[in-house]
Design an enzyme around this catalytic site. Structure first.
Site, mmCIF file in Angstrom:
data_model
loop_
_atom_site.group_PDB
_atom_site.id
_atom_site.type_symbol
_atom_site.label_atom_id
_atom_site.label_comp_id
_atom_site.label_asym_id
_atom_site.label_seq_id
_atom_site.Cartn_x
_atom_site.Cartn_y
_atom_site.Cartn_z
ATOM 1 N N ASP A 210 -0.882 4.197 -13.992
ATOM 2 C CA ASP A 210 -1.689 3.012 -14.256
ATOM 3 C C ASP A 210 -1.110 1.790 -13.547
ATOM 4 O O ASP A 210 -0.215 1.910 -12.711
ATOM 5 C CB ASP A 210 -1.812 2.784 -15.767
ATOM 6 C CG ASP A 210 -0.475 2.479 -16.442
ATOM 7 O OD1 ASP A 210 0.566 2.369 -15.752
ATOM 8 O OD2 ASP A 210 -0.454 2.348 -17.683
ATOM 9 N N GLU B 103 2.616 1.557 -13.628
ATOM 10 C CA GLU B 103 3.358 2.711 -13.107
ATOM 11 C C GLU B 103 3.863 3.621 -14.227
ATOM 12 O O GLU B 103 5.012 4.033 -14.252
ATOM 13 C CB GLU B 103 4.499 2.215 -12.194
ATOM 14 C CG GLU B 103 3.991 1.880 -10.823
ATOM 15 C CD GLU B 103 4.389 0.501 -10.317
ATOM 16 O OE1 GLU B 103 5.111 -0.228 -11.013
ATOM 17 O OE2 GLU B 103 3.952 0.161 -9.208
ATOM 18 N N GLU C 258 7.429 -13.106 -13.483
ATOM 19 C CA GLU C 258 6.548 -12.014 -13.881
ATOM 20 C C GLU C 258 6.234 -12.080 -15.372
ATOM 21 O O GLU C 258 5.082 -11.970 -15.780
ATOM 22 C CB GLU C 258 7.215 -10.679 -13.546
ATOM 23 C CG GLU C 258 6.362 -9.454 -13.832
ATOM 24 C CD GLU C 258 7.010 -8.193 -13.293
ATOM 25 O OE1 GLU C 258 6.413 -7.542 -12.414
ATOM 26 O OE2 GLU C 258 8.122 -7.846 -13.751
#
Length: 391
Positions: free
Chosen positions: A157, A160, A347
């Site tokens: 997905d 990962e 992130e």
């Protein structure tokens, strides 16, 4: 500081001469690599703010990288057509070095979503600026053949993970990408027909197996009975989305995932005005949003399971498209508030972790959280544009 201007500067300054966008320039696990998925959203962000040349260069790089593998795709498609098994290790990679070759590091590499997302972003860019990107035809046709042949195959997905499942966000990206490939007008008649058939197959599969409540009392797309996770923040359980059916993380699971937001806006598998689209956004927000940030999924342990900036961008994008401007602004402001003093966006953030005891192992393995993450900057640019915020 204008965070729009800084985001544009960061992305432009880090774009490789080849046209590739690095995922993050210093993060140990990402350094030197470009993902089609990340890069497509980065390119969409800069395209919206007038960096036509930068987006052109990225799309041309993608087309070269994918087109160079046309022979490999032809072999894989032929083998599959003869009923031969094709392993995940033989499939095209999800990330490439900045000069466009396969990396030699071990990675969770078989992901189909990036190829669909690139085709979607290319079409958006071409329509927005009213001009074709030269030389992309071979890459578009190669990507379309690849996705048409293998869209039903389980793969990793967005995160990962879980190569054994068929992920609804992946199916949504392929659905959007193949529609875009047909609309670009470079496929042969046979390729267009095959792509259109795959689009119909994806929509039917998701309607049949990709909605919550199926197999346990669900009753159709208007969804009045569904056993879904609930409101109340991360970890809560109970009736979800007002009893309406929403998209699943993968076929066979009623869990939700932040990546499902993209199936509503921008991919339009179930658009913002559709009951399933509305219920999906509501359920993701109910379970995974907290104080302006958005978790990937409730069992996340990566760096302790923090809130991701790019997912706040997706949730804000959905609110903006649905006319909920105040909610969209709230997510844009939260994203901006996570910037470092230099204006760089990470992130994820680590202040409200789902699994704080798992953070240290990742710090020891890969170092601090990826900062800057260019996808975070790209999503900030997209949401800023949706809200009319410019440099």
């Amino acid at each position: 500081m204008s965070l729009v201007a800084h985001s544009l500067d960061v992305i432009k300054s880090l774009q490789a001469p080849s046209g590739a966008y690095p995922a993050s320039p210093t993060f140990s696990a990402y350094r030197g690599y470009s993902w089609l998925r990340d890069g497509a959203f980065i390119a969409e962000g800069v395209s919206r703010h007038g960096d036509v040349a930068g987006a052109d260069a990225f799309h041309a790089w993608c087309a070269r990288v994918v087109g160079d593998r046309a022979g490999q795709v032809d072999v894989l498609v032929s083998r599959a057509g003869r009923g031969e098994a094709v392993t995940a290790a033989e499939m095209l990679p999800t990330r490439f070095t900045l000069d466009g070759v396969d990396g030699d590091d071990d990675w969770w590499d078989f992901q189909l979503d990036g190829y669909g997302t690139w085709l979607w972003a290319l079409r958006e860019h071409v329509v927005r600026h009213g001009r074709a990107v030269p030389g992309v035809e071979k890459g578009v046709r190669t990507a379309a053949r690849y996705l048409t042949a293998f869209w039903q195959v389980p793969c990793y997905d967005w995160w990962e993970e879980h190569v054994e499942h068929r992920h609804v966000a992946t199916l949504g990206s392929i659905h959007a990408g193949l529609r875009a490939a047909v609309a670009l007008g470079v496929l042969s008649a046979a390729e267009s027909a095959a792509a259109a058939e795959a689009v119909e197959g994806i929509a039917a599969l998701v309607a049949r197996e990709g909605l919550s409540g199926q197999g346990d009392g669900g009753q159709g797309d208007d969804g009045q009975t569904a056993r879904t996770p609930s409101a109340g923040g991360p970890g809560a359980r109970g009736p979800g989305a007002g009893g309406r059916r929403h998209l699943r993380k993968w076929l066979g699971s009623d869990a939700v995932d932040g990546s499902l937001l993209a199936c509503v806006e921008p991919f339009g598998l179930y658009p913002a005005g559709h009951p399933v689209g509305e219920a999906t956004v509501a359920e993701v927000e109910r379970q995974l949003a907290r104080d302006g940030g958005v978790y990937r999924y409730l069992d996340d342990t990566f760096y302790g399971g923090g809130r991701w900036l790019l997912l706040a961008g997706f949730l804000g994008w959905n609110h903006a498209r649905a006319g909920r401007r105040d909610e969209a602004v709230r997510y844009l402001e939260w994203m901006a508030a996570q910037a470092t003093p230099e204006g760089d966006l990470p992130e994820q953030v680590s202040d409200l972790l789902l699994a704080p005891h798992r953070r240290q192992e990742w710090l020891e393995r890969w170092g601090p959280v990826a900062t800057p993450l260019l996808w975070s900057h790209g999503m900030y640019l997209i949401l800023a544009d949706e809200l009319g915020v410019a440099a």
